[in-house]
Design a protein around this motif. Structure first.
Motif, PDB file in Angstrom:
ATOM      1  N   ARG A  74      41.414  46.837  41.587  1.00  0.00           N
ATOM      2  CA  ARG A  74      40.215  46.158  42.366  1.00  0.00           C
ATOM      3  C   ARG A  74      41.074  45.313  43.459  1.00  0.00           C
ATOM      4  O   ARG A  74      40.743  45.536  44.684  1.00  0.00           O
ATOM      5  N   PHE A  75      41.966  44.722  43.254  1.00  0.00           N
ATOM      6  CA  PHE A  75      42.801  43.977  44.179  1.00  0.00           C
ATOM      7  C   PHE A  75      43.710  44.671  44.905  1.00  0.00           C
ATOM      8  O   PHE A  75      43.868  44.739  46.310  1.00  0.00           O
ATOM      9  N   ASP A  81      41.911  45.508  53.461  1.00  0.00           N
ATOM     10  CA  ASP A  81      40.780  44.831  53.960  1.00  0.00           C
ATOM     11  C   ASP A  81      41.118  43.759  54.807  1.00  0.00           C
ATOM     12  O   ASP A  81      41.629  42.632  54.256  1.00  0.00           O
ATOM     13  N   PRO A  82      40.785  43.743  56.176  1.00  0.00           N
ATOM     14  CA  PRO A  82      41.270  42.436  56.861  1.00  0.00           C
ATOM     15  C   PRO A  82      40.644  41.240  56.780  1.00  0.00           C
ATOM     16  O   PRO A  82      41.185  40.185  57.001  1.00  0.00           O
ATOM     17  N   GLY A  83      39.419  41.177  55.935  1.00  0.00           N
ATOM     18  CA  GLY A  83      38.768  39.941  55.490  1.00  0.00           C
ATOM     19  C   GLY A  83      39.328  39.421  54.147  1.00  0.00           C
ATOM     20  O   GLY A  83      39.076  38.180  53.862  1.00  0.00           O
ATOM     21  N   ALA A  88      47.415  39.750  47.947  1.00  0.00           N
ATOM     22  CA  ALA A  88      46.737  40.696  46.936  1.00  0.00           C
ATOM     23  C   ALA A  88      47.825  41.390  46.269  1.00  0.00           C
ATOM     24  O   ALA A  88      47.477  41.610  44.970  1.00  0.00           O
ATOM     25  N   GLY A  89      48.803  41.678  46.799  1.00  0.00           N
ATOM     26  CA  GLY A  89      50.138  42.229  46.050  1.00  0.00           C
ATOM     27  C   GLY A  89      50.572  41.335  44.942  1.00  0.00           C
ATOM     28  O   GLY A  89      50.765  41.951  43.917  1.00  0.00           O
TER      29      GLY A  89
END
Length: 132
Positions: A74-75, A81-83, A88-89
């Motif tokens: 999911r991450f 996603d720019p938002g 996230a990596g």
């Protein structure tokens, strides 16, 4: 002025802004609230099954890792996603590491660990296909 025996409306359930907020959140019927319980059930079943014999032992060891792998996916899906926040990596790396660590720590033998890790990937893929 209110008498001492009558509580102020802000102290009652009907007058509480917390209760109104709770009702508003619950009325949205978002499935995200229910999914907070699901990993707890999966971890509980996995912990019980990992101490059994046979195939349940392998599945029980694999279930918590599959939850972490699903979280990592999911991450990874939101990384572009720019938002979405940066980093996230790191979340993906941490969740994958926790999934592997769960198998290593819960597994009782090297054979159980070796079977549980691919089993976790298969369970994760099953979750992914079911979720669409």
């Amino acid at each position: 002025m209110n008498s001492p025996s009558v509580p102020h409306p802000s102290c009652t359930a009907e007058g509480s802004s917390l209760l109104r907020r709770w009702r508003r959140e619950c009325s949205r019927r978002e499935p995200g609230h229910a999914f907070g319980v699901l990993p707890g059930v999966v971890f509980g079943v996995g912990g019980d099954w990992s101490r059994r014999d046979g195939a349940r032992q392998i599945l029980g060891t694999a279930l918590p890792a599959a939850v972490f792998f699903e979280e990592a996916a999911r991450f990874a899906g939101r990384a572009g996603d720019p938002g979405h926040r940066l980093g996230a990596g790191w979340n993906v790396a941490i969740d994958v590491t926790l999934g592997v660590l769960a198998v290593v720590l819960v597994g009782r033998s090297n054979r159980q660990r070796a079977l549980a890790l691919p089993g976790a990937v298969v369970i994760f893929l099953g979750f992914a296909v079911a979720a669409g």
